[in-house]
Scaffold this active site. Sequence first.
Site, mmCIF file in Angstrom:
data_model
loop_
_atom_site.group_PDB
_atom_site.id
_atom_site.type_symbol
_atom_site.label_atom_id
_atom_site.label_comp_id
_atom_site.label_asym_id
_atom_site.label_seq_id
_atom_site.Cartn_x
_atom_site.Cartn_y
_atom_site.Cartn_z
ATOM 1 N N SER B 135 -4.770 -4.547 -13.278
ATOM 2 C CA SER B 135 -4.401 -4.562 -11.860
ATOM 3 C C SER B 135 -2.950 -4.095 -11.680
ATOM 4 O O SER B 135 -2.626 -2.972 -12.055
ATOM 5 C CB SER B 135 -4.660 -5.958 -11.285
ATOM 6 O OG SER B 135 -4.598 -5.953 -9.894
ATOM 7 N N HIS B 177 -8.571 -1.379 -9.046
ATOM 8 C CA HIS B 177 -9.572 -1.891 -8.091
ATOM 9 C C HIS B 177 -10.100 -0.700 -7.278
ATOM 10 O O HIS B 177 -10.206 -0.757 -6.058
ATOM 11 C CB HIS B 177 -8.956 -2.910 -7.118
ATOM 12 C CG HIS B 177 -8.360 -4.118 -7.779
ATOM 13 N ND1 HIS B 177 -9.118 -5.144 -8.281
ATOM 14 C CD2 HIS B 177 -7.061 -4.455 -8.024
ATOM 15 C CE1 HIS B 177 -8.315 -6.076 -8.810
ATOM 16 N NE2 HIS B 177 -7.061 -5.673 -8.670
ATOM 17 N N GLU B 204 -12.739 -1.924 -11.234
ATOM 18 C CA GLU B 204 -12.664 -3.265 -11.812
ATOM 19 C C GLU B 204 -13.556 -3.364 -13.055
ATOM 20 O O GLU B 204 -14.550 -2.655 -13.169
ATOM 21 C CB GLU B 204 -13.092 -4.304 -10.771
ATOM 22 C CG GLU B 204 -12.107 -4.351 -9.611
ATOM 23 C CD GLU B 204 -12.514 -5.296 -8.494
ATOM 24 O OE1 GLU B 204 -13.593 -5.919 -8.587
ATOM 25 O OE2 GLU B 204 -11.750 -5.394 -7.518
#
Lengths: 281, 281
Positions: B135, B177, B204
């Site tokens: 992330s 993401h 993801e």
Amino acid sequence: MLKKTKTGSGQDGTLIIIGGHEDHDGERVILKEVAKHVRDGKLVLATVASHEPEGYLEKYQRSFGDLGIPHVTELYIEERDQATSEDKLAGLRDVGAVFFSGGDQLRITSLIGDMPIYEHVHEIFANGGVIAGTSAGASAMSDMMLVRGSNASSFRIGDLSMAPGLGLLPNVIIDQHFAERGRIGRLIGAVSQNPRVLGIGIDEDTAIVVRGHRFEVIGTGAVYLVDAGDITHTNIAEASPDEALSIYDLKLHVLSSGDGFNLETRRPDRENVAVSLEKTS
Amino acid sequence: MLKKTKTGSGQDGTLIIIGGHEDHDGERVILKEVAKHVRDGKLVLATVASHEPEGYLEKYQRSFGDLGIPHVTELYIEERDQATSEDKLAGLRDVGAVFFSGGDQLRITSLIGDMPIYEHVHEIFANGGVIAGTSAGASAMSDMMLVRGSNASSFRIGDLSMAPGLGLLPNVIIDQHFAERGRIGRLIGAVSQNPRVLGIGIDEDTAIVVRGHRFEVIGTGAVYLVDAGDITHTNIAEASPDEALSIYDLKLHVLSSGDGFNLETRRPDRENVAVSLEKTS
């Protein structure tokens, strides 16, 4: 008699294909464009995609009324047998403009496909009229339409349903609410199945105005052209249904208001702007 | 002494760049890959991206413990002056593996950028260690990183912020993401500003494992490569800030588990699979 359309026929009318949520309150660029093509002030609003069409007619009557189109009438059918009724057909006589509103694209095709209403719509188009569609009404324009497929996720091999559309614009697949719902994955999945088909993703409050084999972009968002014509590899035919798609060498154009595109050559052709830049790398 | 990295250096360690939400309960393909590269069973979890790092250490200790990594220690700093403390630095000695967890990528760079901790991380990498990030920890890997930009919308000319990243992987911009948050628009916007930079969008539970100038994809989602090297037009420099981006002739590759990519040639290079298909149109 149905007239066979080619990839953008050149002799037909105008298609205005809208990605949903076209502006009704501000500058209304898209509805103005539709209004520009309406002859005799008459437009038929086909709400057939919707399970609950209440309120649509009033909304479009108000918007188009402001834009100088006094006669907006509704075409709604609940069941397929109504698609042959003389009543419904009469509504399409002497009309040069049909606007398909949103809902479920499968309702449009399953209710009017291969019916006299469907032939009437094609005739209006062949005779130089305008056929507009927003959201589900946009998806239904092409030969094949997307009817299911995940939003906001990468495409899984098994995750897509397509169905035959109205066939007004051949050799393309149209997706709508495009950036807003993160639909690039499913459009890539659709074109990977057969790169003959060009993927067109249209954002909300954005439209393509198709005449012959060329279209121009209007509205506030973008239009994505996904061209798989030169791909060098894809796993679409071999992988298992829950695997993620792999595809190499897709071409992608992102167009915005003022850009044009030639459906025959599959090239952007911005008018009055030189389409070349020095390569920067 | 900072070692200057080239586009994938060839002599350095391994980068494992994860699009967020890597699996902790199922097959844990990504964490297994990280564990494979950990020497001496020691890994430092850098939770510096997070405002509230509580719970991260326990979660990763549990996951990595199951995978045969008994020593997972936390590196957290609240303020920049802690980045010089002997305490914090000691934690990085004799360690060959650092894992940056999620949060805000600007916290990572603003807190450790140009500090001894930052140099230690580069040294671990230069000495053949593994640096992983998920992330925000993924975004921070590159020279330039995206720090703001709309999700699920087409890119507006004025709508993007970038900042200098950790510089472990030069000449790329990483977004995470990716499909889940509909981020293709902002990544296209980023690369259109300078096509020298390759856009890498990671879904993801998906990661790229970079060694030298090559990476491989692992995990359940897809990795999108956006290459603007051959674009023929963009309005990025001329249009007003609220206008939608226009860009022609982007190249897009969608890779999934098993696919590889060469960062120097910018070509997918799937091992053991012929990368050619007859053109179908």
